[in-house]
Design a protein around this motif. Sequence first.
Motif, mmCIF file in Angstrom:
data_model
loop_
_atom_site.group_PDB
_atom_site.id
_atom_site.type_symbol
_atom_site.label_atom_id
_atom_site.label_comp_id
_atom_site.label_asym_id
_atom_site.label_seq_id
_atom_site.Cartn_x
_atom_site.Cartn_y
_atom_site.Cartn_z
ATOM 1 N N PRO A 124 -57.492 44.520 -24.215
ATOM 2 C CA PRO A 124 -56.375 45.657 -24.654
ATOM 3 C C PRO A 124 -55.321 45.582 -23.291
ATOM 4 N N GLU A 125 -56.046 45.590 -21.915
ATOM 5 C CA GLU A 125 -55.310 45.529 -20.833
ATOM 6 C C GLU A 125 -54.369 44.426 -20.769
ATOM 7 N N TYR A 126 -54.861 43.304 -21.197
ATOM 8 C CA TYR A 126 -53.989 42.060 -21.202
ATOM 9 C C TYR A 126 -52.850 42.078 -21.954
ATOM 10 N N ILE A 127 -53.129 42.308 -23.270
ATOM 11 C CA ILE A 127 -52.145 42.498 -24.289
ATOM 12 C C ILE A 127 -50.938 43.372 -24.047
ATOM 13 N N GLU A 128 -51.493 44.524 -23.492
ATOM 14 C CA GLU A 128 -50.340 45.405 -23.044
ATOM 15 C C GLU A 128 -49.401 44.698 -22.085
ATOM 16 N N THR A 129 -49.773 43.602 -21.247
ATOM 17 C CA THR A 129 -48.780 43.289 -20.088
ATOM 18 C C THR A 129 -47.635 42.374 -20.904
ATOM 19 N N LEU A 130 -48.117 41.875 -22.190
ATOM 20 C CA LEU A 130 -47.289 41.110 -23.003
ATOM 21 C C LEU A 130 -46.074 41.870 -23.689
ATOM 22 N N PRO A 131 -44.894 40.966 -23.758
ATOM 23 C CA PRO A 131 -43.665 41.896 -24.334
ATOM 24 C C PRO A 131 -44.081 42.417 -25.943
ATOM 25 N N SER A 132 -43.515 43.394 -26.325
ATOM 26 C CA SER A 132 -43.760 43.865 -27.804
ATOM 27 C C SER A 132 -42.682 44.326 -28.224
ATOM 28 N N PHE A 133 -42.131 44.324 -29.688
ATOM 29 C CA PHE A 133 -41.045 44.913 -30.142
ATOM 30 C C PHE A 133 -41.299 45.326 -31.685
ATOM 31 N N ASN A 134 -40.627 46.247 -32.035
ATOM 32 C CA ASN A 134 -40.667 46.794 -33.431
ATOM 33 C C ASN A 134 -39.559 45.632 -34.255
ATOM 34 N N MET A 135 -40.101 45.100 -35.312
ATOM 35 C CA MET A 135 -39.284 44.699 -36.472
ATOM 36 C C MET A 135 -39.345 45.300 -37.631
ATOM 37 N N PRO A 136 -38.227 46.085 -38.160
ATOM 38 C CA PRO A 136 -38.558 46.985 -39.372
ATOM 39 C C PRO A 136 -38.916 46.267 -40.709
ATOM 40 N N HIS A 137 -38.422 45.139 -40.802
ATOM 41 C CA HIS A 137 -38.792 44.290 -42.163
ATOM 42 C C HIS A 137 -40.307 43.581 -42.352
ATOM 43 N N LEU A 138 -40.864 43.758 -41.001
ATOM 44 C CA LEU A 138 -42.323 42.754 -40.728
ATOM 45 C C LEU A 138 -43.130 44.050 -40.769
ATOM 46 N N THR A 139 -43.664 44.299 -42.056
ATOM 47 C CA THR A 139 -44.356 45.602 -42.458
ATOM 48 C C THR A 139 -45.620 45.099 -43.182
ATOM 49 N N ASN A 140 -46.288 45.888 -43.555
ATOM 50 C CA ASN A 140 -47.604 45.714 -44.346
ATOM 51 C C ASN A 140 -48.496 44.604 -43.720
ATOM 52 N N GLY A 141 -48.902 44.758 -42.396
ATOM 53 C CA GLY A 141 -49.598 43.849 -41.917
ATOM 54 C C GLY A 141 -49.489 43.884 -40.418
ATOM 55 N N THR A 142 -50.408 42.832 -39.540
ATOM 56 C CA THR A 142 -50.173 42.813 -38.156
ATOM 57 C C THR A 142 -49.570 41.490 -37.836
ATOM 58 N N TYR A 143 -48.313 41.597 -37.032
ATOM 59 C CA TYR A 143 -47.623 40.318 -36.630
ATOM 60 C C TYR A 143 -47.843 40.019 -35.104
ATOM 61 N N ARG A 144 -47.567 38.648 -34.890
ATOM 62 C CA ARG A 144 -47.358 37.886 -33.615
ATOM 63 C C ARG A 144 -46.214 37.215 -33.744
ATOM 64 N N CYS A 145 -45.492 37.140 -32.646
ATOM 65 C CA CYS A 145 -44.557 36.178 -32.386
ATOM 66 C C CYS A 145 -44.928 35.040 -31.329
ATOM 67 N N PHE A 146 -44.801 33.797 -31.611
ATOM 68 C CA PHE A 146 -45.328 32.781 -30.840
ATOM 69 C C PHE A 146 -44.153 31.851 -30.480
ATOM 70 N N GLU A 147 -44.039 31.475 -29.202
ATOM 71 C CA GLU A 147 -42.778 30.464 -28.909
ATOM 72 C C GLU A 147 -43.593 29.113 -28.921
ATOM 73 N N VAL A 148 -42.906 28.181 -29.929
ATOM 74 C CA VAL A 148 -43.371 26.958 -30.041
ATOM 75 C C VAL A 148 -43.231 26.218 -28.771
ATOM 76 N N LYS A 149 -44.087 25.433 -28.679
ATOM 77 C CA LYS A 149 -44.375 24.355 -27.501
ATOM 78 C C LYS A 149 -44.425 23.275 -28.276
ATOM 79 N N GLY A 150 -43.646 22.036 -27.697
ATOM 80 C CA GLY A 150 -43.807 20.535 -27.896
ATOM 81 C C GLY A 150 -42.929 20.227 -29.220
ATOM 82 N N ASN A 151 -43.045 18.911 -29.698
ATOM 83 C CA ASN A 151 -42.375 18.332 -30.854
ATOM 84 C C ASN A 151 -43.173 17.998 -32.055
#
Length: 269
Positions: A124-151
């Motif tokens: 939990p302490e590490y996860i708290e260091t990551l940025p987080s934000f609210n997306m009103p239309h992403l509901t009904n579940g748990t979501y993560r946002c990942f930056e794509v790496k590579g091709n």
Amino acid sequence: MEAIDDKIKAIINHFNLNNFAFSKRIGVTGTTIDSIVNGRPQSDGSRKKTKPGYDVLSSIIEEFDINPDYLFGKSDVMLKSEVAINPTYSGMPQVIAVNQTGNENVIYVPVKARAGYLNGYGDPEYIETLPSFNMPHLTNGTYRCFEVKGNSMVRTFFDGDLVFGKYVEDLRDIKDGRVYVIVSKNDGIVLKRVINRIAERDKLILKSDNKDGNYPTYTINTEEVVEVWYVTMYASKQMPEPVDIYDRLHELESKVVDLEGVIQRKGLN
């Protein structure tokens, strides 16, 4: 980290044995155990401890049901029976982020945080260091946002794109041909199109959309999987070339009209 002789001494004390009784249980001499835990006397008055060999360690592990990771300093749990059985997959993320209103936030995992995420996804302490934000239309579940790496997923996703994934509670729910973020013990964080072969082979088949030959299809055992996120939305820096659909329709209609005219003229002739 405790030395292995201290670990063996702790095992002897745990079972309320002396060195001689312990040695008999594992089939070696009392002198052998004394030299390991207390050391052999030297001419200068010091004592030199003997490192236990493979046979001695194997006998200790088998006779007393010892957790091998305890002996080698990788775990503080002495007995195998006390080692927690880690599920191969959890029906919910280890950690979630919640905002002040009690709604779940979307945690953002940039490329530079991938290594830390793999090591601390359940912290939990590490996860708290990551940025987080609210997306009103992403509901009904748990979501993560990942930056794509590579091709590897070029044609669909590009390096630097952001994908939003919904946590998959049951691996059996993975649908063939859909895109998922797979977090695994051996491969780290990958974005792939997945074929579900859990029922037949207990495996997932991971495919890339980039067909240039550098990204072969491969399989992964479900026991290696830590998290799976179903990609439901993405944001891209790659702006598509403008396509005027109406101009194309007009062009097509013109060609049809011209073709009809040619046919009519040939019919009159």
